[in-house]
Scaffold this motif. Sequence first.
Motif: not given
Length: 141
Positions: A128-130, A135-138
């Motif tokens: 979940g963390t990964l 998603v945040w990075y993209l």
Amino acid sequence: MRSLKELTKLLNRLGIETVKISMPLMGIGIQFEESKTIDERISRLAEIKGDLEGAIKAVDELQQEALEKKTEVENLQESVQKLEKDKDTAESLLKIPEDSFSRILDRATSKSRNRGIIEGVLIGFVTGTLSSFLVWYLTKP
């Protein structure tokens, strides 16, 4: 009666065909009539001797074979006794009380169930963390 038969067989083997019995007081005497020569009787005795020697050799061979078989049987009996002892030992080791076995099995299943739950939570948290980080990075401007 038996000794007369044996005497007759012996005389026949020696080549003596006729026997006359006479005794001085009773008018009975023993007289052997020989139908074969001395050389023929000697050769017949040599044949009998050879036959007896062959029989002795055969008996010796049978005796030796019997001794070998006896030794083999004794070895096999020792092996059977050892295997029976090993079987008894193995059976006694395998006789674990059912209660003890069920307790061991219950502990193993409860421990593995708890461990599975903990591993599932950790793997879920990490994935979940990964995925959130990805998603945040993209989507970051």
